[in-house]
Design an enzyme around this catalytic site. Structure first.
Site, short mmCIF file in Angstrom:
data_model
loop_
_atom_site.label_atom_id
_atom_site.label_comp_id
_atom_site.label_asym_id
_atom_site.label_seq_id
_atom_site.Cartn_x
_atom_site.Cartn_y
_atom_site.Cartn_z
N ASP A 73 7.90 3.63 7.26
CA ASP A 73 7.35 2.31 7.00
C ASP A 73 6.46 2.41 5.77
O ASP A 73 5.67 3.36 5.66
CB ASP A 73 6.54 1.89 8.24
N ASN A 81 2.34 -7.60 -1.29
CA ASN A 81 2.81 -8.98 -1.35
C ASN A 81 1.67 -9.96 -1.64
O ASN A 81 1.83 -10.87 -2.44
CB ASN A 81 3.49 -9.38 -0.03
N ASP A 90 9.48 -7.27 -3.23
CA ASP A 90 10.93 -7.04 -3.24
C ASP A 90 11.28 -5.88 -4.18
O ASP A 90 12.11 -5.03 -3.86
CB ASP A 90 11.68 -8.30 -3.67
N GLU A 116 9.62 -3.85 6.03
CA GLU A 116 9.39 -2.72 5.14
C GLU A 116 9.60 -1.40 5.89
O GLU A 116 9.07 -0.36 5.52
CB GLU A 116 7.99 -2.77 4.52
#
Length: 190
Positions: A73, A81, A90, A116
């Site tokens: 992760d 973000n 992204d 993620e």
């Protein structure tokens, strides 16, 4: 004349059918790819993992080989973000997938398991080999320089959980639960 004309028409019809069949095959391949792959990263998706897992377990059992799982992760992904925007996030996901692919063999399979979170299957790999690969991937991700729109993003880190079938458990659900717990233990330890 009619026989020749009939043969010409049949030939054109067969050519037309063949062309349509080829187009249909291409469309089916494209649909299969879309159904099995994450649109953003092009890694296989969780649906593909569930479809492929039984085959991988069966193959492992038939050959008497180990099958290792690495669940990882991206750390603090929400901050990326929030600070740089979702398009930057992204871009980070794509860069992480590239870093992982540089650290794996051709028969290892990467899946985007959730937002993620990624899962890597390593056939014919015992636990110590999987730990080695996980550390190699961790370093690769951490040392990857990620530029987005001319700005260098902060270093990306990831937390990992590793498990091995059948050594740790022959029940896949319990093994996946142990893998998940190992990931969360890794995250909590920093």
């Amino acid at each position: 004349y009619y026989k020749t004309r009939h043969i010409q028409i049949m030939s054109r019809l067969l050519h037309f059918i063949s062309a349509l069949t080829d187009q249909l095959d291409e469309a089916n391949q494209a649909l299969k790819f879309q159904a099995e792959h994450d649109q953003l990263t092009e890694a296989l998706n969780r649906h593909a993992f569930k479809s492929n897992l039984d085959l991988e377990i069966s193959h492992s059992n038939q050959l008497g080989h180990r099958l290792s799982f690495i669940l990882f992760d991206i750390d603090h992904f929400k901050l990326i973000n929030d600070k740089y925007g979702h398009l930057a996030g992204d871009h980070v996901l794509k860069c992480v997938v590239e870093a992982v692919q540089k650290s794996t063999r051709g028969n290892d399979t990467l899946y985007r398991y959730g937002g993620e979170e990624f899962l890597l299957l390593l056939p014919e790999t015992a636990l110590d080999g999987a730990i080695f690969v996980a550390e190699k991937i961790r370093k690769n991700i951490e040392t990857t320089t990620i530029d987005y729109e001319g700005n260098e993003l902060p270093s990306i880190t990831a937390s990992f959980g590793v498990a091995c079938y059948p050594d740790q458990d022959e029940d896949v659900e319990r093994l996946m639960s142990a893998l998940d717990q190992a990931l969360y233990q890794s995250k909590s330890l920093g």
